[in-house]
Design an enzyme around this catalytic site. Structure first.
Site, PDB file in Angstrom:
ATOM      1  N   THR A  66      -5.163  -4.938   0.711  1.00 35.97           N
ATOM      2  CA  THR A  66      -5.515  -4.938   2.132  1.00 35.97           C
ATOM      3  C   THR A  66      -5.370  -3.567   2.762  1.00 35.97           C
ATOM      4  OG1 THR A  66      -4.859  -7.260   2.340  1.00 35.97           O
ATOM      5  CG2 THR A  66      -4.962  -5.984   4.365  1.00 35.97           C
TER       6      THR A  66
ATOM      7  N   ASP B  45      -8.377  -7.081  -6.027  1.00 35.15           N
ATOM      8  CA  ASP B  45      -7.516  -7.921  -5.200  1.00 35.15           C
ATOM      9  C   ASP B  45      -6.322  -8.275  -6.079  1.00 35.15           C
ATOM     10  OD1 ASP B  45      -6.416 -10.560  -4.234  1.00 35.15           O
ATOM     11  OD2 ASP B  45      -7.911 -10.220  -2.670  1.00 35.15           O
ATOM     12  N   SER B  46      -5.117  -8.214  -5.533  1.00 31.60           N
ATOM     13  CA  SER B  46      -3.941  -8.418  -6.389  1.00 31.60           C
ATOM     14  C   SER B  46      -3.868  -9.829  -6.956  1.00 31.60           C
ATOM     15  CB  SER B  46      -2.650  -8.089  -5.646  1.00 31.60           C
ATOM     16  OG  SER B  46      -2.332  -9.069  -4.682  1.00 31.60           O
ATOM     17  N   SER B  47      -4.646 -10.769  -6.399  1.00 30.82           N
ATOM     18  CA  SER B  47      -4.712 -12.105  -6.988  1.00 30.82           C
ATOM     19  C   SER B  47      -5.337 -12.049  -8.382  1.00 30.82           C
ATOM     20  CB  SER B  47      -5.526 -13.046  -6.098  1.00 30.82           C
ATOM     21  OG  SER B  47      -4.919 -13.204  -4.837  1.00 30.82           O
TER      22      SER B  47
ATOM     23  N   THR C   1      -0.489  -7.382  -1.625  1.00 30.23           N
ATOM     24  CA  THR C   1       0.836  -7.981  -1.436  1.00 30.23           C
ATOM     25  C   THR C   1       1.053  -9.266  -2.229  1.00 30.23           C
ATOM     26  OG1 THR C   1       0.077  -9.177   0.527  1.00 30.23           O
ATOM     27  CG2 THR C   1       1.067  -7.010   0.875  1.00 30.23           C
ATOM     28  N   ASP C   2      -0.022 -10.003  -2.539  1.00 35.02           N
ATOM     29  CA  ASP C   2       0.167 -11.331  -3.109  1.00 35.02           C
ATOM     30  C   ASP C   2       0.926 -11.312  -4.433  1.00 35.02           C
ATOM     31  OD1 ASP C   2      -1.030 -12.574  -0.992  1.00 35.02           O
ATOM     32  OD2 ASP C   2      -2.993 -12.788  -1.937  1.00 35.02           O
TER      33      ASP C   2
END
Length: 358
Positions: free
Chosen positions: A28, A71-73, A103-104
Site C-alpha cells: 500500500t 501484493d503481500s497476500s 502489511t498483510d
C-alpha cells in the site's frame, strides 16, 4: 527479479553519515491515485516528489525495486529468499536496509528474514502503510522517514543501534519475529504482546537498548534460505469435527503441523482428537504447540488438557507467534530434511529472540 539500482538524490556530501539500501517489494505504501481515481503503484524512483523530506538526509540512499511489485497476500518463501539474497549480495556495501512491504504478511516476512540472516550486525527495517502515499492523511511518509532514520542510526562506536530485523509502524519499532498484525483499519496495525518495544518515536526516537538484540562477538553473517512449505496450521475451536482435524493432519506430504491451541496450550481430550494427533506424530510429522492468545505462552502440562500432548511428543512453542512458528518450521524442515531430531531441537531453541523458553 529486480530493476537496476537507483540512487536517490539527498543532501549527502562526500561524507554521508551512512549508506542505506531500500528494497521495494510493493504494498500500500507505494500506491498513488491515477486520473480515474484508481490506486496504482508509482515508480519509486520518484519518491522525492512524494516525500521531499528524504532529500534532507545526509545519507547515501539507493533503491532496489522488484520488477513485478507484489501484493503481500501473494508473498511466498520465494519472495523472502529474493529479499534475503538482495541483502546478502549488498551486505558489505550498505550500513542498513529498509524493506517496503505490504502489511498483510509483513510479520511473516520479517520473521523469515530474521531466521535467514543469522548473526546479523546491521538493521533490516520492514515498513509499509495503511493508507497509500498518494492519500491526504497517509501514514506512509512518517513510517518511511522514521524507518530510514532508524536504519542509519549508529552507536558511539560506529556500530548499528538496531542490528536486527524489525518492523517500524505508527511511531513504534517492534522485533520482527515478535510482531503480529492486529488492525486492518487503524494506523497502529502491529502489536508485540510478548516482547517490549525496541524503540518509540516522538520528538526524538527513544531506543530501548536493553531489549535490542546484541550480535555475538566474532561471528559473521550466516545466510539460511532453504524453506520447506509442507507445513499446515490446525486451529482449534469449540465444535470442530473429527473429520476436520483428521483432514488437516492427513493432507498428503505434510511434514510439520503448527497446532494453535487455547490459553496456555490446552486442547480437547476427546479420544478421537488425541488419537489423530498421536497418529500424525507416529507417522513422522512434527507438531508444534502455540497459543491462540495474543499474549502469554504455552505451558504444556500445567493443565491435564495439555499434559497428554506433552506425553505424546507435541513440541512446546512457548510464546512464539503463529506467524513466526509457521515460518520457523518451514526453515528448519528445509534445512534439516530428514533429520527430524535436529529439526525438533532447533524449533524449541531461540535462534534470534523469537521466543522465551524460561
Amino acid at each position: 527479479m529486480f530493476k537496476p539500482k537507483v540512487i536517490i538524490k539527498t543532501a549527502a556530501n562526500r561524507h554521508p553519515e551512512a549508506s542505506l539500501l531500500i528494497i521495494y517489494t510493493g504494498g500500500t505504501l507505494g500506491m498513488v491515485y491515477d486520473k480515474e481515481g484508481a490506486l496504482v503503484p508509482f515508480d519509486f524512483e520518484q519518491i522525492l516528489e512524494r516525500i521531499p523530506s528524504i532529500g534532507r538526509f545526509n545519507l547515501q540512499i539507493t533503491v532496489l525495486s522488484f520488477v513485478e511489485l507484489i501484493d503481500s497476500s501473494n508473498a511466498t518463501p520465494d519472495t523472502w529468499q529474493a529479499i534475503g539474497r538482495a541483502i546478502l549480495n549488498n551486505y558489505s556495501e550498505y550500513d542498513g536496509f529498509v524493506v517496503i512491504h505490504g502489511t498483510d504478511t509483513m510479520a511473516h516476512g520479517a520473521s523469515a528474514l530474521s531466521f535467514m540472516l543469522q548473526h546479523l550486525t546491521k538493521p533490516v527495517i520492514f515498513t509499509g502503510a495503511q493508507l497509500p502515499i498518494g492519500a491526504v492523511r497517509t501514514d506512509a511518509r512518517e513510517n518511511l522517514l522514521a524507518a530510514i532514520e532508524i536504519a542509519s542510526a549508529k552507536n558511539k562506536c560506529g556500530g548499528a543501534l538496531v542490528p536486527e530485523v524489525s518492523i517500524y509502524f505508527n511511531y513504534r519499532l517492534l522485533r520482527g519475529n515478535r510482531a503480529k498484525k492486529v488492525q486492518s483499519i487503524l494506523f497502529d496495525a502491529f502489536e508485540s504482546n510478548n516482547y517490549p518495544l525496541l524503540a518509540e518515536a516522538g520528538v526524538e526516537i527513544n531506543y530501548n537498548h536493553s531489549a535490542i538484540l546484541k550480535p555475538a562477538d566474532g561471528t559473521s553473517l550466516n545466510f539460511r534460505c532453504c524453506f520447506d512449505p509442507r507445513v499446515v496450521l490446525l486451529k482449534l475451536f469449540p465444535g470442530m469435527s473429527k473429520q476436520y482435524v483428521e483432514h488437516v493432519l492427513n493432507i498428503p506430504d505434510t511434514r510439520g503441523v503448527v497446532l494453535e491451541t487455547y490459553g496456555s496450550g490446552n486442547a480437547p481430550t476427546f479420544p478421537w482428537f488425541i488419537q489423530a494427533v498421536e497418529k500424525a506424530i507416529t507417522e513422522g510429522k512434527i507438531v508444534l504447540n502455540v497459543s491462540q492468545c495474543l499474549g502469554g505462552r504455552v505451558v504444556q502440562g500445567r493443565y491435564s488438557t495439555s499434559r497428554l500432548m506433552e506425553e505424546m511428543g507435541v513440541l512446546n512453542g512457548f510464546d512464539l507467534t503463529t506467524d513466526a512458528a509457521l515460518v520457523k518450521m518451514m526453515l528448519v524442515l528445509g534445512e534439516y530434511g530428514a533429520e527430524a531430531e535436529a529439526a525438533k531441537k532447533e524449533l524449541v531453541t531461540p535462534l534470534c529472540g523469537e521466543m522465551s523458553v524460561k
